[in-house]
Design an enzyme around this catalytic site. Structure first.
Site, PDB file in Angstrom:
ATOM      1  N   ARG A 148       0.975  -1.093  -0.123  1.00 60.05           N
ATOM      2  CA  ARG A 148      -0.027  -0.089   0.048  1.00 60.05           C
ATOM      3  C   ARG A 148       0.713   1.114  -0.092  1.00 60.05           C
ATOM      4  O   ARG A 148       2.036   1.101   0.540  1.00 60.05           O
ATOM      5  CB  ARG A 148      -0.913  -0.004   1.318  1.00 60.05           C
ATOM      6  CG  ARG A 148      -1.894  -1.010   1.288  1.00 60.05           C
ATOM      7  CD  ARG A 148      -2.725  -1.022   2.737  1.00 60.05           C
ATOM      8  NE  ARG A 148      -1.880  -1.682   3.682  1.00 60.05           N
ATOM      9  CZ  ARG A 148      -1.768  -0.846   4.777  1.00 60.05           C
ATOM     10  NH1 ARG A 148      -1.825   0.437   4.521  1.00 60.05           N
ATOM     11  NH2 ARG A 148      -0.945  -1.131   5.776  1.00 60.05           N
ATOM     12  N   THR A 149       0.493   2.316  -0.661  1.00 65.09           N
ATOM     13  CA  THR A 149       1.069   3.512  -0.544  1.00 65.09           C
ATOM     14  C   THR A 149       1.154   3.912   0.739  1.00 65.09           C
ATOM     15  O   THR A 149       0.255   4.434   1.561  1.00 65.09           O
ATOM     16  CB  THR A 149       0.431   4.419  -1.313  1.00 65.09           C
ATOM     17  OG1 THR A 149       0.181   3.990  -2.686  1.00 65.09           O
ATOM     18  CG2 THR A 149       1.471   5.810  -1.416  1.00 65.09           C
TER      19      THR A 149
END
Lengths: 260, 274
Positions: free
Chosen positions: A37-38
């Site tokens: 995930r960012t």
């Protein structure tokens, strides 16, 4: 800014340590099959400024892509056309911007495929982006961008901005990032409804020059884009004249021997 | 149409290349009570005949508001119509939520048609037994569409469906050329006249019909009984003839002008006495 992000991610790590450690089970924070995930951005663009003027919208952004505190890329186009009526400017993670451009490309494609005389205007695109960004934020996997969306359709000018957490609004002038602190005050004083194109460009250049002096991630190579009912043009990259011949710069340590 | 060995399910073709189940579904539309629609450049009007089963019951809802800019009138299996109205409302709301803009009617109608088509190609489904007159507004003005159980859709200046709709269609065919320039009120009057045609002599009152309008600057709304009755009274008192519109009078086109006795009636002037 990097230190803030480290702090933020440290908090995320400690609070959700339990969930992160049991990686095989699906947790509240990750969806099926995703392993990344960012968490923080890598290559980022700095401010974008947009203003309404007499005939449409003007937008300015420099061409820098920073890698932390290094100015790594100096020819990043951060202003792009979207369909017939809109213009998007992005700051933040450049790869996420490229992803957004792919979403928009698909959106505009399907819109054109209807072939029925209707087309998505800047208001619709802005709201679509708001929905996308907000939904990603809710999944704890944001597209790490702040976007400026402007355009003209059927004589109506539209200018809006949306952030990575889905905060969105419309205004006569908008900016992202440092632009909010350094450019908006200038615009609040000097923006008028009936700016001509030349006046608008001068105003934007004034703001960009200020950013160039004060924003560490700014580079002196910018593009200005104009969108009107007739169409869109993005200028060739150019540089602003700057003035560094201040007495204080010539002898910076005059008042404090030994400092730099 | 009589029973034959090719009409058992919708996925069987007849040797003549017909899908009988689909055609039977269109029969259901013809059996429903009449619904008519007409439009000008800026407004669209829907009207339908509402007959209650008995004096004790209420009548069936046949006109539905789908969104501020779209409404639909149905004929046929009203239950199917209700379900499709719900689908249309849902599509409009979802589009509005994502884009903060109204769903263009033309696109909604295509989605509806595609939905109907699916039911003509699955052996475990049956076609929707309802015809829909969709009236709506988009960037290019007012539109009227007819969606068929077959999955076809057509755009119309004016149309009528349901039982005895042919009488209404005949009336509309005489008048339709004047519709693009008609005022909102004339459009409504024409709708009421068309409905009256389908009643074949029965008295037209606001208790047997429903009228709805959508237009530029006017959200889709169903007119209340009192307003409709007032409009009916207006033209019944001043004579049997349909109102003349300015464009008809200028063109001197066909039967309509002859009915008025060549009167150069403008839109503001009341219909002439005979």
């Amino acid at each position: 800014m990097p230190s803030e992000q480290k702090l933020g991610s440290a908090i995320v790590d400690t609070v959700f340590a339990n969930m992160v450690s049991s990686q095989n089970e699906s947790s509240l924070l990750s969806s099926e099959g995703d392993s990344q995930r960012t968490q923080y951005p890598y290559v980022t663009g700095t401010s974008v400024i947009g203003i309404k003027y007499k005939d449409g919208i003007l937008m300015a952004a420099d061409m820098g892509g920073s890698y932390g505190s290094t100015i790594r890329y100096k020819s990043v186009e951060r202003l792009k056309q979207v369909g017939k009526h809109s213009l998007i400017g992005a700051s933040g993670e450049i790869s996420d911007f490229q992803e957004i451009l792919r979403y928009l490309d698909e959106l505009i494609l399907h819109d054109s495929m209807w072939d029925d005389g209707n087309s998505l205007g800047p208001k619709e695109v802005h709201n679509y982006l708001t929905r996308v960004l907000y939904n990603r934020r809710n999944k704890f996997d944001p597209l790490w961008n702040s976007l400026v969306l402007g355009g003209v359709k059927n004589g109506q000018k539209y200018l809006g901005s949306v952030s990575m957490i889905g905060v969105h609004f419309e205004d006569d002038h908008v900016a992202t990032g440092f632009g909010n602190h350094l450019a908006r005050p200038i615009l609040r004083e000097e923006w008028r409804e009936d700016l001509t194109f030349e006046e608008g460009v001068k105003l934007l250049e004034k703001c960009m020059r200020n950013l160039l002096y004060r924003d560490r991630s700014a580079v002196n190579k910018l593009q200005i884009a104009k969108i009107t009912e007739e169409g869109l043009t993005i200028s060739q990259p150019y540089s602003l004249k700057t003035f560094w011949n201040f007495a204080a710069f010539k002898n910076p340590t005059v008042g404090a021997e030994g400092s730099w | 149409m009589f029973r034959n060995q090719y009409d058992t399910d919708v996925t069987t073709w007849s040797p003549a290349g017909r899908l009988f189940q689909v055609e039977y579904a269109m029969e259901a539309v013809k059996q429903g009570s009449a619904a008519i629609g007409l439009r000008s450049k800026t407004h669209a009007v829907l009207a339908c005949v509402n007959k209650a089963n008995s004096e004790l019951s209420s009548h069936q809802r046949k006109i539905f508001k789908v969104d501020d800019h779209i409404g639909v009138a149905i004929a046929g299996l009203t239950a199917d119509g209700r379900v499709l109205s719900r689908y249309m409302r849902s599509e409009c709301i979802n589009y509005g939520y994502t884009y903060e803009a109204p769903l263009p009617v033309g696109r909604l109608v295509v989605q509806l048609a595609d939905k109907a088509q699916v039911c003509t190609q699955r052996s475990w489904k049956r076609p929707y037994g309802v015809g829909l007159l969709v009236a709506g507004l988009d960037e290019s003005g007012a539109h009227l569409y007819y969606n068929c159980p077959s999955g076809n859709y057509f755009e119309y200046q004016a149309f009528a469906i349901g039982s005895r709709s042919q009488a209404a269609k005949t009336y509309l065919e005489r008048k339709f050329e004047s519709f693009p320039g008609s005022s909102r009120d004339d459009l409504i009057k024409d709708a009421l006249f068309a409905i009256r045609e389908t009643l074949q002599g029965e008295k037209l009152t606001s208790s047997v019909c429903t009228v709805a309008v959508v237009g530029v600057g006017e959200a889709f709304n169903i007119l209340d009984q009192a307003t409709v009755q007032a409009l009916i009274n207006e033209f019944e008192i001043s004579g049997e003839e349909a109102p003349a519109t300015a464009s008809v009078a200028e063109e001197g086109a066909g039967d309509a002008a002859a009915d008025q006795g060549g009167a150069a009636a403008e839109e503001e002037v009341a219909p002439m006495d005979i």
